[in-house]
Scaffold this motif. Sequence first.
Motif, PDB file in Angstrom:
ATOM      1  N   LEU A 245       1.025  -1.340  -0.054  1.00 15.29           N
ATOM      2  CA  LEU A 245      -0.003  -0.248  -0.041  1.00 15.29           C
ATOM      3  C   LEU A 245       1.009   1.757  -0.059  1.00 15.29           C
ATOM      4  CD1 LEU A 245      -3.272   1.188   0.983  1.00 15.29           C
ATOM      5  CD2 LEU A 245      -2.682   0.699   2.186  1.00 15.29           C
ATOM      6  N   ALA A 246       2.013   1.213   0.466  1.00 10.33           N
ATOM      7  CA  ALA A 246       2.832   2.022   0.319  1.00 10.33           C
ATOM      8  C   ALA A 246       2.961   2.816  -1.364  1.00 10.33           C
ATOM      9  CB  ALA A 246       4.625   1.823   0.587  1.00 10.33           C
ATOM     10  N   PHE A 247       3.555   2.260  -1.774  1.00 11.52           N
ATOM     11  CA  PHE A 247       3.021   2.768  -3.074  1.00 11.52           C
ATOM     12  C   PHE A 247       2.476   3.487  -3.855  1.00 11.52           C
ATOM     13  CE2 PHE A 247       5.804  -1.103  -3.030  1.00 11.52           C
ATOM     14  CZ  PHE A 247       7.723  -0.139  -3.121  1.00 11.52           C
ATOM     15  N   PRO A 248       1.003   3.633  -3.960  1.00 10.57           N
ATOM     16  CA  PRO A 248       0.241   4.133  -4.079  1.00 10.57           C
ATOM     17  C   PRO A 248      -0.317   5.134  -3.465  1.00 10.57           C
ATOM     18  CG  PRO A 248      -0.855   1.879  -3.560  1.00 10.57           C
ATOM     19  CD  PRO A 248       0.375   1.824  -3.431  1.00 10.57           C
ATOM     20  N   LEU A 249      -0.252   4.995  -1.955  1.00 11.70           N
ATOM     21  CA  LEU A 249       0.279   6.098  -0.654  1.00 11.70           C
ATOM     22  C   LEU A 249       1.219   7.153  -1.522  1.00 11.70           C
ATOM     23  CD1 LEU A 249      -1.092   4.209   2.502  1.00 11.70           C
ATOM     24  CD2 LEU A 249      -2.324   5.641   1.076  1.00 11.70           C
ATOM     25  N   ARG A 250       2.159   7.002  -1.508  1.00  6.32           N
ATOM     26  CA  ARG A 250       3.752   7.643  -2.518  1.00  6.32           C
ATOM     27  C   ARG A 250       2.782   8.652  -2.967  1.00  6.32           C
ATOM     28  NH1 ARG A 250       9.935   6.269  -1.817  1.00  6.32           N
ATOM     29  NH2 ARG A 250      10.186   9.028  -2.399  1.00  6.32           N
ATOM     30  N   ALA A 251       2.867   8.020  -4.374  1.00  7.03           N
ATOM     31  CA  ALA A 251       1.793   8.630  -5.808  1.00  7.03           C
ATOM     32  C   ALA A 251       0.800   9.299  -5.074  1.00  7.03           C
ATOM     33  CB  ALA A 251       1.299   7.465  -6.397  1.00  7.03           C
ATOM     34  N   MET A 252      -0.216   9.298  -4.113  1.00  7.72           N
ATOM     35  CA  MET A 252      -1.189  10.288  -3.602  1.00  7.72           C
ATOM     36  C   MET A 252      -0.465  11.286  -3.539  1.00  7.72           C
ATOM     37  SD  MET A 252      -5.039   9.449  -1.594  1.00  7.72           S
ATOM     38  CE  MET A 252      -3.037   9.312  -0.173  1.00  7.72           C
ATOM     39  N   GLN A 253       0.616  10.805  -1.767  1.00  3.85           N
ATOM     40  CA  GLN A 253       1.351  12.128  -1.508  1.00  3.85           C
ATOM     41  C   GLN A 253       1.351  13.061  -1.802  1.00  3.85           C
ATOM     42  OE1 GLN A 253       3.962  10.956   1.796  1.00  3.85           O
ATOM     43  NE2 GLN A 253       2.724  10.578   3.181  1.00  3.85           N
ATOM     44  N   ARG A 254       3.080  12.943  -3.081  1.00  5.29           N
ATOM     45  CA  ARG A 254       2.905  13.176  -4.061  1.00  5.29           C
ATOM     46  C   ARG A 254       2.116  14.769  -5.274  1.00  5.29           C
ATOM     47  NH1 ARG A 254       8.412  12.791  -5.648  1.00  5.29           N
ATOM     48  NH2 ARG A 254       9.002  10.971  -5.108  1.00  5.29           N
TER      49      ARG A 254
END
Length: 217
Positions: A160-169
């Motif tokens: 889940l960290a990968f889509p959350l990181r994209a959302m943070q960006r």
Amino acid sequence: MAAVEPHDPYAVTAQGRAPVCPTSNPRRQVVTLGAACALPSLTSIAIGSAIQHFATGHGGPVHAILHLVVTLAVVIPAFFVSVHALQPSAPRWCWLLAPALMALDLAATHGLALLLPFRPGLLSVLVFALPSFALAGAVVRRSRTALLAAVGTLLGVFVLAFPLRAMQREVGVQDLLREAGIPSRSLMQPVLSADVHVTGISQGSVMILDLFGQVAD
């Protein structure tokens, strides 16, 4: 067979001889242990993120010492809370399980921080606290189902960290556009990203970017 007199003071039943032990509440143990382990991890991640974003200049040793002192100040009381939470289910091993569990949770949380930078907010707190409660459930329950659930939760959090990181960006880009006064992302699409900090901009008939600087992640 002689019957026991109802008022005989020497008549003691087997049920009366058995020691009365307080029953433990596994759900309460998991919540208490998970919160005790999550607090040092969240504190360490938050302090490290704050130092990385707001500290100026060098002074690495000072920041490292500050990070260590603050983390230890939270680890010590959290350790005793963890021991107290583990005593009903593992009275002999609680003094060894508590530090091992806290160290494992710190490692998992810092590993997660390499994929997903910590940002102040409820979502980041929940995501970074999930490994603590997953590990606490496996230690308290001590069953194959609990172990599989903990492993699945840890893997799910890291995925889940990968889509959350994209959302943070994406949120960072929108905040940057709003602060810089740029009406549309399409105007800056070729050069603007969440890792770029605009240090100067002049508005008029033509928008001019004065300077770009890298923001430490």
